[in-house]
Design a protein around this motif. Structure first.
Motif, PDB file in Angstrom:
ATOM      1  N   THR A 118       0.837  -1.205   0.000  1.00  0.00           N
ATOM      2  CA  THR A 118       0.000   0.000   0.000  1.00  0.00           C
ATOM      3  C   THR A 118       0.870   1.253   0.000  1.00  0.00           C
ATOM      4  O   THR A 118       2.088   1.184   0.226  1.00  0.00           O
ATOM      5  CB  THR A 118      -0.916   0.031   1.229  1.00  0.00           C
ATOM      6  N   SER A 119       0.236   2.411  -0.211  1.00  0.00           N
ATOM      7  CA  SER A 119       0.999   3.667  -0.238  1.00  0.00           C
ATOM      8  C   SER A 119       1.547   4.025   1.138  1.00  0.00           C
ATOM      9  O   SER A 119       2.484   4.818   1.246  1.00  0.00           O
ATOM     10  CB  SER A 119       0.124   4.811  -0.770  1.00  0.00           C
ATOM     11  N   ASP A 120       0.969   3.444   2.206  1.00  0.00           N
ATOM     12  CA  ASP A 120       1.518   3.672   3.556  1.00  0.00           C
ATOM     13  C   ASP A 120       2.370   2.482   4.013  1.00  0.00           C
ATOM     14  O   ASP A 120       2.471   2.180   5.199  1.00  0.00           O
ATOM     15  CB  ASP A 120       0.414   3.995   4.570  1.00  0.00           C
ATOM     16  N   GLN A 121       2.989   1.804   3.022  1.00  0.00           N
ATOM     17  CA  GLN A 121       3.986   0.748   3.241  1.00  0.00           C
ATOM     18  C   GLN A 121       3.478  -0.442   4.082  1.00  0.00           C
ATOM     19  O   GLN A 121       4.189  -0.980   4.930  1.00  0.00           O
ATOM     20  CB  GLN A 121       5.253   1.310   3.908  1.00  0.00           C
ATOM     21  N   SER A 194      -5.155   1.810  -9.777  1.00  0.00           N
ATOM     22  CA  SER A 194      -4.377   2.095  -8.563  1.00  0.00           C
ATOM     23  C   SER A 194      -3.155   1.186  -8.436  1.00  0.00           C
ATOM     24  O   SER A 194      -2.361   1.341  -7.508  1.00  0.00           O
ATOM     25  CB  SER A 194      -5.256   1.937  -7.314  1.00  0.00           C
ATOM     26  N   LYS A 219       2.752  -2.438  -6.467  1.00  0.00           N
ATOM     27  CA  LYS A 219       2.504  -1.282  -5.602  1.00  0.00           C
ATOM     28  C   LYS A 219       1.085  -0.768  -5.840  1.00  0.00           C
ATOM     29  O   LYS A 219       0.631  -0.710  -6.986  1.00  0.00           O
ATOM     30  CB  LYS A 219       3.503  -0.166  -5.886  1.00  0.00           C
ATOM     31  N   SER A 221      -1.474   2.526  -5.109  1.00  0.00           N
ATOM     32  CA  SER A 221      -1.399   3.959  -4.782  1.00  0.00           C
ATOM     33  C   SER A 221      -2.368   4.350  -3.659  1.00  0.00           C
ATOM     34  O   SER A 221      -2.399   5.504  -3.241  1.00  0.00           O
ATOM     35  CB  SER A 221      -1.700   4.796  -6.032  1.00  0.00           C
ATOM     36  N   GLU A 223      -4.082   4.070   0.284  1.00  0.00           N
ATOM     37  CA  GLU A 223      -3.694   3.796   1.671  1.00  0.00           C
ATOM     38  C   GLU A 223      -4.498   2.612   2.213  1.00  0.00           C
ATOM     39  O   GLU A 223      -5.550   2.243   1.666  1.00  0.00           O
ATOM     40  CB  GLU A 223      -3.936   5.023   2.550  1.00  0.00           C
TER      41      GLU A 223
END
Length: 279
Positions: A118-121, A194, A219, A221, A223
């Motif tokens: 996710t975008s928040d790792q 995404s 990946k 994009s 959260e």
């Protein structure tokens, strides 16, 4: 360790399963399938790509990097149930250090899986429902199977000519990458827009019933919070009961309740992370 891309596939009947010489063992395939169908009438015997190994190729001309070529045949779900999931599955194996030789009598349908970040790792995990045939209640990465019917393949007659086979191999290669995006979209509910292009990270074959799966890194994009909201409307939500977005350390603890091929997928991801750190 440098990671090599999958840049080619060879789809050919030479990578199909070889029947076992033990007729009783061969006959057990249909017997087990019939028993399963009697218990669950919704079972469908669909075609699957069979994993027959791989080769490593060198790039031509300006392409100096080596790449992986997948060797794929054709199998079906019935044969998978009757060989890999057979209570006597080990009897189908051949004593050999060579993986394709060892598994030449098993169906070995190629599954797929994705380590979605996710975008928040955080990493996306699913908990399988109690209704699935394999590993109910276990943690898995999103995934499923590349599908021959998506390429229009039902038999090997589809690609007998040399020009036809070249076109089919390109379509099969495309399906390897498109199918994992499709699985992620259907299983966790995120839009395809995404998701990054899938990065091939390796192939894992679990020890129990030697089932193979190709793994990718993707990946997202979005959260974690957004993904949890979308998951409630996922198309294939019936296959899982819960979605988790967890750290790499948390995944490490959850691997104890993962199928072996997914444990291998996580090991491949860790190798990728270490390789990227060195670069």
């Amino acid at each position: 360790m440098p990671f090599r891309s999958v840049s080619a596939t060879v789809f050919d009947e030479s990578y199909d399963r070889i029947p076992h010489s033990d007729s009783n063992l061969e006959n057990s395939i249909s017997q087990i399938w019939d028993q399963r169908v009697q218990k669950n009438g919704s079972l469908f015997n669909g075609k699957k790509f069979r994993y027959g190994g791989y080769s490593q190729k060198s790039g031509d001309g300006s392409k100096k990097e080596s790449y992986v070529c997948l060797h794929l045949g054709l199998t079906d779900y019935k044969t998978f149930v009757g060989t890999n999931l057979n209570p006597s599955w080990e009897k189908f194996l051949v004593a050999s250090e060579d993986d394709p030789t060892q598994c030449q009598h098993t169906s070995s349908p190629l599954g797929n899986g994705a380590i979605v970040e996710t975008s928040d790792q955080k990493i996306v995990l699913l908990q399988r429902s109690d209704n699935v045939g394999e590993f109910p209640g276990h943690f898995v990465f999103p995934g499923g199977h590349p599908e021959p019917q998506e390429v229009g393949i039902e038999t090997h007659e589809y690609c007998k000519g040399s020009k036809d086979s070249e076109l089919v191999n390109k379509k099969v290669l495309q399906e390897m990458f498109e199918s994992i995006i499709r699985e992620v979209v259907e299983e966790i509910g995120v839009p395809a827009t995404s998701l990054s292009d899938p990065l091939f990270i390796g192939i894992s074959r679990r020890v129990l019933n030697v089932r193979p799966a190709i793994f990718f890194f993707i990946k997202c994009s979005l959260e974690s919070k957004e993904i949890h909201q979308l998951y409630s409307k996922a198309q294939d939500g019936y296959e899982s009961t819960q979605l988790y977005t967890v750290s790499m350390i948390e995944v490490e603890h959850m691997t104890l309740k993962m199928p072996g091929c997914h444990q291998g997928g996580f090991a491949l991801y860790k190798l990728m992370v270490e390789a990227l750190k060195k670069n």
